[in-house]
Design a protein around this motif. Structure first.
Motif, PDB file in Angstrom:
ATOM      1  N   GLY A 115      48.061  45.222  41.747  1.00 46.86           N
ATOM      2  CA  GLY A 115      47.468  45.046  40.426  1.00 46.86           C
ATOM      3  C   GLY A 115      47.643  46.318  39.620  1.00 46.86           C
ATOM      4  O   GLY A 115      48.725  46.906  39.570  1.00 46.86           O
ATOM      5  N   GLU A 158      54.556  40.316  39.421  1.00 43.61           N
ATOM      6  CA  GLU A 158      53.917  39.102  38.930  1.00 43.61           C
ATOM      7  C   GLU A 158      55.007  38.106  38.523  1.00 43.61           C
ATOM      8  O   GLU A 158      55.684  38.302  37.505  1.00 43.61           O
ATOM      9  CB  GLU A 158      53.014  39.422  37.739  1.00 43.61           C
ATOM     10  N   PRO A 218      46.441  37.220  47.153  1.00 41.54           N
ATOM     11  CA  PRO A 218      46.006  35.919  46.634  1.00 41.54           C
ATOM     12  C   PRO A 218      45.550  34.987  47.744  1.00 41.54           C
ATOM     13  O   PRO A 218      46.047  35.054  48.868  1.00 41.54           O
ATOM     14  CB  PRO A 218      47.269  35.376  45.947  1.00 41.54           C
ATOM     15  N   THR A 237      40.327  35.529  35.320  1.00 43.34           N
ATOM     16  CA  THR A 237      41.506  35.904  34.533  1.00 43.34           C
ATOM     17  C   THR A 237      41.505  35.220  33.166  1.00 43.34           C
ATOM     18  O   THR A 237      42.244  35.635  32.273  1.00 43.34           O
ATOM     19  CB  THR A 237      42.798  35.531  35.279  1.00 43.34           C
ATOM     20  N   ASN A 267      41.524  39.769  37.387  1.00 39.74           N
ATOM     21  CA  ASN A 267      42.315  39.679  38.608  1.00 39.74           C
ATOM     22  C   ASN A 267      42.027  40.817  39.584  1.00 39.74           C
ATOM     23  O   ASN A 267      42.595  40.847  40.677  1.00 39.74           O
ATOM     24  CB  ASN A 267      43.805  39.710  38.242  1.00 39.74           C
TER      25      ASN A 267
END
Length: 461
Positions: free
Chosen positions: A11, A42, A94, A377, A439
Motif C-alpha cells: 500500500g 494495483e 487481500p 475504500t 485500504n
C-alpha cells in the motif's frame, strides 16, 4: 538479529510507518527497521500506480539482488530467489478464496489459483525462510468461506506449519484499545520453531510437545492470555482453559481444502499442527481517541461541503422511505438522506419471485464522541458507509477531508498528498487519497506491537 523487513502488498507503507514510529511527514529520523524490499502493484490502476508512487516518494525504492527494481511488478511474477534476505516478513494481503486443487494430497508443489495472493506469500516464505512473519487481514478471514467455515484460515496455518512455524493470531478492534477507529482486523504472528523466541515462550508456558493433551491445554491457555506475542501487546481478560477449542490440522493441503471445517475464535495458536483457540475480551481502561479528536478545527476547503439539496430531499427529521407503491423521483433518491435512511423497495428475484427489500436507517451525521466507523475504500463516494460530519468551525455538513482519513488510520497528516510519478512530484487526487486510507491498516496497532518485536529481535542471535 538485524531488523530487516520485506513488506508485501505494501500500500502506502502502513507497516513501515508503524514499525518506525513515523508521526510526521517532516520526521526524517533514521529508521530502526530497515526495509530491504517491498511490493506494491494495483492491477486496477491502468495509468498511475498511486500507492506505489506515494510509497516511493516517501521512502525511495528497493532493488533486488540483480540490481533491478521489481517493486511495482505483479508479485506473482516476481522471482522470489532474487529478493534480498530479511528477518521479518510483513503483509496486509487481500482476503480471497484460498482453496487448492483437491486432487493433490500433499503440501509440496501445490499451486494456488492465479490471482489468489496468499500463494505469493507462501512462495516467499518457502524461498526466504524468514524467522518472523507479521500479517494483517480482514476479520472474516478466520470464518471464510461461508460454505466451509474455517477452511481458508486452516490452509494458511497448515502452510506455515509445513515450513516450520508456530502461529499466533488475534482479531483486534483498534477502538477497543483506545484508538480512533472501530476497525476489526485479524493479525497473524508466526515464528520459526528454531528461534530463541520460540524456546523462551515454550519455557515460559511449560510446553512440551510430548505432554498429554490436558497439559498442552494449560500451556496454550497461558500463552494466549499471558506470555504470547498478542497477549503481551494487547492484554485480555482471563478465560477458563476449559473453553479452549482444539483440533488437529489434516496433514495434506488437498485434504484440508476438501473437507476441513472448524470454528476459529478471535484468539488462538497453532503449534505442531494442533490448533488451540478461544474467545477473548480486550482489557483496556485507558483514554479513548474519538472522531472529534482528529477533526479539522480550522477552515476546510469548500469541495468537502454537501449542498443542501444533495443532503435532504424532505424534512431532516424523516429517516425512512416507503417505495412499495411507487418510486421516489430520481433527485430525491440521489440524496444522502435517502441513501442513509430506512427503505422499503419492491424487488424481483431471478426466478421471478417478487418480494419487499428492507434495510434500516443509519445515522446521517457521525458523532464526535465515538471513534470513527470502519473506513472503506468507498469513503467519500455516494455510499451508505461514507462518513458525514458537522464542520467544527462553521457547523456545515461535509465529508471527511483527505487529512482526516489519514488520521483515522494513524498516518501523519498529509502523508498521501504527494507522489513521485516518472520522476516528477505530483499531488494525489483527493478521491485516491481516501481510497488509499480505506485500504490501509491502523498504523497505531503496529506501533503498539513494535516494542515487543524489537525486544524479540534483540534477544535473537
Amino acid at each position: 538479529m538485524n531488523k530487516t523487513v520485506c513488506e508485501l502488498f505494501a500500500g502506502v507503507g502502513g507497516f513501515r510507518c508503524g514499525l518506525n514510529n513515523i508521526k510526521s511527514i517532516e520526521d526524517k529520523k533514521e529508521e530502526k527497521w530497515e526495509t530491504v524490499w517491498f511490493s506494491q502493484w494495483e492491477p486496477a490502476e491502468k495509468k498511475t500506480q498511486y500507492a506505489h508512487s506515494c510509497y516511493v516518494y516517501r521512502f525511495g525504492t528497493c532493488l533486488d539482488k540483480d540490481g533491478n527494481d521489481t517493486t511495482n511488478c505483479n508479485i506473482e511474477e516476481v522471482d522470489k530467489k532474487k529478493l534480498p534476505d530479511f528477518n521479518l516478513l510483513v503483509a496486509g494481503f487481500p482476503c480471497q478464496d484460498y482453496s487448492v486443487a483437491s486432487t493433490l494430497s500433499t503440501s509440496k508443489g501445490l499451486e494456488g489459483k492465479k490471482g489468489i495472493l496468499w500463494w505469493s506469500i507462501r512462495e516467499t516464505v518457502e524461498e526466504k525462510q524468514p524467522p518472523f512473519i507479521l500479517l494483517e487481514n480482514v476479520d472474516r478471514l478466520i470464518k471464510s468461506p461461508a460454505k466451509q467455515r474455517g477452511r481458508d484460515f486452516g490452509i494458511i496455518l497448515a502452510c506455515l506449519r509445513d515450513e516450520g512455524y508456530t502461529v499466533e493470531w488475534r482479531v483486534i478492534n483498534a477502538a477497543e484499545y483506545g484508538y480512533q477507529q472501530r476497525r476489526r482486523r485479524t493479525f497473524i504472528f508466526a515464528y520459526k520453531n528454531e528461534t530463541r523466541y520460540n524456546a523462551n515462550v515454550q519455557e515460559q508456558v511449560a510446553y512440551n510437545k510430548d505432554s498429554k493433551l490436558g497439559e498442552k491445554r494449560i500451556s496454550m491457555t497461558k500463552l494466549l492470555l499471558k506470555d504470547g506475542f498478542f497477549a503481551k501487546s494487547f492484554p485480555v481478560y482471563d478465560v477458563d482453559s476449559k473453553m479452549l477449542r482444539i483440533t488437529e490440522l489434516p496433514e495434506g493441503l488437498g485434504e484440508l481444502s476438501e473437507t476441513f471445517v472448524f470454528r476459529f475464535e478471535n484468539s488462538g495458536v497453532m503449534k505442531d499442527g494442533m490448533v488451540y483457540t478461544f474467545k477473548t475480551t480486550p482489557k483496556y481502561n485507558g483514554e479513548q481517541i474519538t472522531l472529534g479528536d482528529i477533526m479539522e478545527t480550522g477552515e476546510v476547503d469548500k469541495q468537502y461541503f454537501i449542498p443542501l439539496d444533495k443532503l435532504y430531499y424532505t424534512k431532516p427529521s424523516v429517516t425512512h422511505s416507503d417505495e412499495t407503491h411507487g418510486k421516489l423521483p430520481k433527485e430525491d433518491r440521489q440524496t444522502w438522506q435517502y441513501l442513509k435512511g430506512a427503505k422499503k423497495l419492491p424487488r424481483k428475484a431471478a426466478n421471478g419471485h417478487e418480494y419487499i427489500f428492507s434495510e434500516g436507517a443509519i445515522p446521517m451525521i457521525d458523532k464526535y464522541d465515538k471513534p470513527a466507523r470502519t473506513m472503506l475504500t468507498s469513503e467519500g463516494n455516494f455510499s451508505r458507509t461514507t462518513h458525514i460530519v458537522q464542520d467544527k468551525r462553521t457547523g456545515g455538513i461535509r465529508l471527511l477531508t483527505a487529512c482526516e482519513t489519514e488520521r483515522i488510520q494513524g498516518f501523519p497528516t498529509d502523508y498521501t498528498k504527494y507522489c513521485l510519478v516518472d520522476g516528477e512530484v505530483v499531488e494525489m487526487p483527493v478521491k485516491k487519497r481516501r481510497f488509499m486510507m480505506g485500504n490501509a491498516l491502523v498504523v497505531n496497532l503496529i506501533e503498539q506491537m513494535e516494542p515487543l518485536l524489537s525486544e524479540i529481535f534483540e534477544k535473537e542471535e
